[in-house]
Structures are given as structure tokens and as C-alpha cells.
Design a protein around this motif. Structure first.
Motif, PDB file in Angstrom:
ATOM      1  N   ALA B 255       0.597  -1.144   0.194  1.00  0.00           N
ATOM      2  CA  ALA B 255       0.022   0.022  -0.207  1.00  0.00           C
ATOM      3  C   ALA B 255       1.151   0.974  -0.164  1.00  0.00           C
ATOM      4  CB  ALA B 255      -0.401  -0.196   1.414  1.00  0.00           C
ATOM      5  N   GLU B 256       2.048   1.381   0.790  1.00  0.00           N
ATOM      6  CA  GLU B 256       2.984   2.629   0.644  1.00  0.00           C
ATOM      7  C   GLU B 256       3.620   3.110  -0.780  1.00  0.00           C
ATOM      8  OE1 GLU B 256       4.367   4.579   3.386  1.00  0.00           O
ATOM      9  OE2 GLU B 256       2.503   3.403   4.937  1.00  0.00           O
ATOM     10  N   THR B 257       3.960   1.162  -1.102  1.00  0.00           N
ATOM     11  CA  THR B 257       4.958   1.874  -2.635  1.00  0.00           C
ATOM     12  C   THR B 257       3.032   2.453  -3.503  1.00  0.00           C
ATOM     13  OG1 THR B 257       5.236  -0.516  -2.071  1.00  0.00           O
ATOM     14  CG2 THR B 257       6.467   0.300  -3.824  1.00  0.00           C
ATOM     15  N   LEU B 258       2.835   1.775  -3.122  1.00  0.00           N
ATOM     16  CA  LEU B 258       1.242   1.792  -3.981  1.00  0.00           C
ATOM     17  C   LEU B 258       0.790   3.758  -4.416  1.00  0.00           C
ATOM     18  CD1 LEU B 258      -0.867   0.802  -6.287  1.00  0.00           C
ATOM     19  CD2 LEU B 258      -2.298   1.068  -4.552  1.00  0.00           C
ATOM     20  N   GLN B 259       0.998   3.874  -2.876  1.00  0.00           N
ATOM     21  CA  GLN B 259       0.786   5.532  -2.716  1.00  0.00           C
ATOM     22  C   GLN B 259       2.001   6.724  -3.150  1.00  0.00           C
ATOM     23  OE1 GLN B 259       1.039   7.004   1.136  1.00  0.00           O
ATOM     24  NE2 GLN B 259      -0.837   8.268   0.496  1.00  0.00           N
ATOM     25  N   LYS B 260       2.925   6.048  -3.520  1.00  0.00           N
ATOM     26  CA  LYS B 260       4.184   6.753  -4.297  1.00  0.00           C
ATOM     27  C   LYS B 260       4.373   6.899  -5.698  1.00  0.00           C
ATOM     28  CE  LYS B 260       7.556   6.744  -0.218  1.00  0.00           C
ATOM     29  NZ  LYS B 260       6.840   5.110  -0.031  1.00  0.00           N
ATOM     30  N   CYS B 261       3.498   5.491  -6.196  1.00  0.00           N
ATOM     31  CA  CYS B 261       3.182   6.014  -7.506  1.00  0.00           C
ATOM     32  C   CYS B 261       2.447   6.497  -8.142  1.00  0.00           C
ATOM     33  CB  CYS B 261       2.808   4.082  -7.804  1.00  0.00           C
ATOM     34  SG  CYS B 261       3.964   3.075  -7.352  1.00  0.00           S
ATOM     35  N   PHE B 262       1.742   6.992  -7.038  1.00  0.00           N
ATOM     36  CA  PHE B 262       0.268   8.131  -7.899  1.00  0.00           C
ATOM     37  C   PHE B 262       0.767   9.135  -7.385  1.00  0.00           C
ATOM     38  CE2 PHE B 262      -1.884   5.327 -10.466  1.00  0.00           C
ATOM     39  CZ  PHE B 262      -2.066   3.840  -9.700  1.00  0.00           C
ATOM     40  N   SER B 263       0.120  11.007  -7.730  1.00  0.00           N
ATOM     41  CA  SER B 263       0.535  12.181  -7.200  1.00  0.00           C
ATOM     42  C   SER B 263      -0.398  11.670  -5.824  1.00  0.00           C
ATOM     43  CB  SER B 263      -0.098  12.454  -8.323  1.00  0.00           C
ATOM     44  OG  SER B 263      -0.354  12.557  -9.806  1.00  0.00           O
ATOM     45  N   PRO B 264       0.559  12.924  -4.978  1.00  0.00           N
ATOM     46  CA  PRO B 264      -0.111  12.682  -3.921  1.00  0.00           C
ATOM     47  C   PRO B 264      -1.284  13.375  -3.979  1.00  0.00           C
ATOM     48  CG  PRO B 264       1.445  14.327  -4.221  1.00  0.00           C
ATOM     49  CD  PRO B 264       1.629  13.679  -5.913  1.00  0.00           C
ATOM     50  N   GLY B 265      -1.971  12.996  -3.164  1.00  0.00           N
ATOM     51  CA  GLY B 265      -3.374  12.751  -2.498  1.00  0.00           C
ATOM     52  C   GLY B 265      -4.415  11.842  -3.598  1.00  0.00           C
ATOM     53  N   VAL B 266      -3.944  11.163  -3.829  1.00  0.00           N
ATOM     54  CA  VAL B 266      -4.640  10.088  -5.088  1.00  0.00           C
ATOM     55  C   VAL B 266      -4.695   8.587  -4.078  1.00  0.00           C
ATOM     56  CG1 VAL B 266      -4.511   8.362  -7.253  1.00  0.00           C
ATOM     57  CG2 VAL B 266      -3.710  10.530  -7.354  1.00  0.00           C
ATOM     58  N   ILE B 267      -4.316   8.048  -3.504  1.00  0.00           N
ATOM     59  CA  ILE B 267      -3.914   7.142  -3.258  1.00  0.00           C
ATOM     60  C   ILE B 267      -4.506   7.234  -1.507  1.00  0.00           C
ATOM     61  CG2 ILE B 267      -3.595   5.094  -2.070  1.00  0.00           C
ATOM     62  CD1 ILE B 267      -4.162   4.597  -4.765  1.00  0.00           C
TER      63      ILE B 267
END
Lengths: 96, 351
Positions: B255-267
Motif C-alpha cells: 500500500a505504501e509503494t502504491l501511494q508513492k506510485c501516484f500523484s500525491p492525494g490520489v491514494i
């Protein structure tokens, strides 16, 4: 605007001073018409601003009819978009 | 294996209204919802259905820029609006420059080019197009401006100063030095108007003492197709609304990696029962860098797509007309084009 074709059902219109702006949107509106068997447009040469717009109808409907209907539908769409946009801007400003 | 009817319907739904971004390409790009393509779907044009589904939401409006959403319209028409905004909404710009005296180091043609690109605050709807071949220009189609400036040495400057602002008068020619010269009865036609460039601080040329510029400029009405100086928008663009779906629940480190893959605020990561679970918070902010496809573990768990008929328009005006007026004018121009062909159809008999 010129037209030529073998019979009334398939006609190629040559529209002068036009390009993808009207060509693509008109093609979309004419394609939505269930009587139309084939509709397409092409730009004969990029240096000349004219497009060949071809409509083929299934059945015996003369090809000018879907062309006219497409133009009318496109105008109705634009009118509705204009009205919705203007009322939406007014609403946005009113609630700001 | 044969797919169950519900799943089949879901996948055609997806094909019809999402543009899917795969790892190596984009699928389902073209509009396919024409009558006859999908059995069981009503695709013929229905104005009423269109009007029910269509809406416009204004997101942000500032002095010169406007961001709004158009939902329920097709790419062909949205693109037509964008093209008209860029190239076919008319404005006034300097076209002819009569050079009486130019002793600056800026060449005549360069100076004329620069003057042409200056946006002029004049409502183009008040003017007509100039007739072909008309060299003189009448008061209904031309605006006249004058730029007359001479650089002098400042006698009060200190002896050792090297600052040009102090040493010389008028060494920088700004757009505020352009003055409107009314033609004919323009003072009666436009009693309150104050025609001037949109911005006062556009630097046109630099001078030194003894150099002078004396030019008379004629502004005409034109469209962007003719020359880019007539384009009323700084830029007009649209993008489709992103749609991110997580095919399986993603937890903890993934989940952490996923959050970094997208622009801030998306995940956003939520804490459910002590475990960190990822959730799509605001897909609209994403710019789709497709970083997620670089991670082997994550790339099959996420589906990146765009909603096919939801357009996020962003119009930035140069200041001549406010952006909402520009969009209205663009729509009216498209209507005018259709009207032109309709009246031609009616007037010329088809053989």
C-alpha cells in the motif's frame, strides 16, 4: 459545397474552408443516425482547406437527409451546451 | 472459458465508456457506440437522452483562467471546441505598422513582429473584418495606435552612475507608451472605451540617447488560423477524467509503494483493524505517470483507465476577453459553421 455520387444514396460532399473541427464532429453526429451505412471524411491535401465528406445510406433514403439531420443535430447540441455552460457559470458565480 | 452474461455486459460497458491504459499501450481509444455496433444498446442519437446525461460543472474561475468539466459529450465535439478556441475565435491585433522613424537598434520588421504579438484590450465583437484588398481601413474595422518615444540623457544623473534607469530618460519602451488615436467617428462610437494593450509592462525595445521610435499601427480583426497573434487564449486544453480501480485489496508495504506510485492525494492509506489498507481517494488529481507498471507485484492489481465522456477543460485567456465569454463565443462559432452549410444546402439545389 459540391456534391457528386452515382445515385441519391451515396454522395460525397466537398466542403470548402473546413477541416477536422467541423469534419470530425459532423461525422460523429451523422454516424449516430441509424439509417447511415457509411460515413467518413478526409482531408484531400493539408495545404488546401477542403474536406471530402461521404455519406452512404442503407435503403432508399437520399443521402442529403442524414447530412441535413446531422447539421441540425449538431446545432441543437451546441445550443444546449451553450445554455448549460452559461447557466453553470452563473450558478458558480452566485454561490461563490 | 465462456464468460457469464453479467460479466460480458460489464466488459462491454467497460469497452464503451472507459479508455484503458495498459502497460504497453492504450486500448479502446475510439468511440464505438454507434447504432448497430452493440446489440441490446440504444445508440441512435437522441437529443433528449443527451440533454439528460449532459452537464457542465465549473470547478475554478480566476480572472484569466477557467477550469470546468463537461460530462456526457463525445471527443469529436469537445475537440471541435478546443480547436475553435485556439484558432477561430477572432481578436484584434496590430497588423500594419507604418514606420516614420526608427533609429533604434531593433530592426523595423522585428519591431513590427513584436508589436503584432501584443494583446490589445479591444472587444472584437464591436468591429468588423477588413475587406479583402482594402489598404486604407475604415473606422469600423481598424484601430489606430501610435508609439512615439525618444530617449534622452538625464542631465541630473550623478557622474559615476552606471544605472541606465538613472542616466537616461525613456530608455525602455513599454507597451504603456502606445496611445490610441481615434479614427473618424470612433470617439462617438466608443465614448467610454479606452483601447490599450492588455498589459502595460511588456517591454518592446531598448533605446539609448538620440534613438527614437515613431510608428503608427493599424489593428485589425483576425483569427488564429491566419496568424497566431490573433489567438485569444494563452492555451486551451482538456484531459479526460482518470479512473483508478484496485482489483484486489492492497495492504501494508504494498500500500505504501502504491501511494508513492501516484500523484500525491490520489491514494490514501486507511487503518482498518490494525492493517494499512490502500483506497483511491481522489483519482482526478492523478497525472498518470504509469509508475505502477514498473513494480512487478503491483501492476496486475490496478486498472488505470479514463472515463471516455468526462472532459476537464482548462482555458487560459490572454486577457482580451474573459475565458467564459471565449467558450461561449467558440460554441457560437461552431453553430455558425453548421448554419452556413444548412443555408447553402437549402439555397443550392442538389443535382
Amino acid at each position: 459545397i459540391q456534391a457528386d455520387g452515382t445515385d441519391g444514396n451515396c454522395v460525397t460532399f466537398v466542403l470548402h474552408d473546413e477541416d477536422h473541427t467541423l469534419g470530425n464532429s459532423l461525422r460523429y453526429m451523422v454516424m449516430k443516425n441509424p439509417d447511415v451505412e457509411f460515413c467518413g471524411y478526409c482531408i484531400t491535401h493539408p495545404s488546401e482547406s477542403k474536406i471530402n465528406f461521404r455519406i452512404q445510406t442503407r435503403g432508399s433514403l437520399p443521402a442529403v437527409e442524414p447530412f441535413r439531420k446531422g447539421l441540425n443535430d449538431l446545432m441543437a447540441v451546441c445550443q444546449h451546451v451553450l445554455n448549460t455552460f452559461e447557466s453553470s457559470v452563473k450558478e458558480f458565480r452566485a454561490q461563490k | 472459458p465462456p464468460i457469464a452474461p453479467m460479466a460480458a455486459r460489464r466488459s462491454t460497458d467497460e469497452m464503451r465508456d472507459r479508455v484503458v491504459l495498459g502497460e504497453f499501450g492504450v486500448r479502446n481509444v475510439h468511440t464505438t457506440d454507434f447504432p448497430g455496433n452493440y446489440p441490446g444498446y440504444e445508440d441512435a442519437w437522441d437529443q433528449r437522452r443527451f440533454e439528460e446525461a449532459f452537464r457542465v460543472d465549473v470547478i475554478r474561475e480566476e480572472e484569466d483562467s477557467l477550469e470546468f468539466d463537461m460530462v456526457g459529450i463525445d471527443a469529436a465535439i469537445a475537440n471541435a471546441f478546443r480547436r475553435i478556441l485556439l484558432a477561430e475565435v477572432p481578436t484584434m491585433a496590430v497588423e500594419k505598422v507604418f514606420v516614420y522613424n526608427n533609429t533604434s537598434i531593433v530592426q523595423d520588421e522585428i519591431l513590427a513582429h513584436r508589436l503584432g504579438l501584443i494583446p490589445i484590450r479591444a472587444d472584437p465583437r464591436l468591429f468588423e473584418y477588413r475587406n479583402q484588398g482594402d489598404q486604407e481601413g475604415t473606422e469600423i474595422d481598424t484601430l489606430q495606435f501610435q508609439l512615439k518615444i525618444k530617449c534622452k540623457r538625464n542631465p541630473q544623473a550623478a557622474k559615476e552612475s552606471s544605472d541606465p534607469d538613472e542616466l537616461y530618460f525613456n530608455h525602455k519602451v513599454y507597451s504603456k507608451h502606445m496611445t490610441w488615436v481615434p479614427l473618424g467617428n470612433q470617439t462617438d462610437l466608443f465614448p467610454d472605451a479606452n483601447f490599450r494593450p492588455v498589459h502595460d509592462d511588456i517591454l518592446i525595445a531598448l533605446l539609448r540617447p538620440g534613438q527614437e521610435i515613431d510608428v503608427l499601427m493599424h489593428c485589425v480583426k483576425g483569427i488564429g488560423k491566419d496568424h497566431a497573434k490573433f489567438s485569444p487564449v494563452a492555451t486551451a486544453s482538456y484531459r479526460l477524467l482518470p479512473d483508478i480501480t484496485l482489483l484486489q485489496p492492497i495492504e501494508d508495504e504494498a500500500a505504501e509503494t502504491l501511494q508513492k506510485c501516484f500523484s500525491p492525494g490520489v491514494i490514501e492509506i486507511q487503518n482498518i483493524n490494525g492493517k494499512k489498507v490502500a483506497r483511491v481517494a481522489n483519482a482526478r488529481l492523478d497525472t498518470f505517470s504509469r509508475e505502477v507498471f514498473r513494480h512487478e507485484g503491483l501492476k496486475n492489481l490496478v486498472r488505470l483507465a479514463r472515463v471516455r465522456n468526462h472532459y476537464i477543460f482548462s482555458v487560459e485567456s490572454t486577457g482580451i476577453l474573459p475565458p467564459d465569454v471565449l467558450v461561449s463565443e467558440a460554441i457560437k462559432i461552431l453553430m455558425g459553421k453548421c448554419q452556413r452549410f444548412l443555408s447553402e444546402l437549402d439555397s443550392v439545389p442538389m443535382e
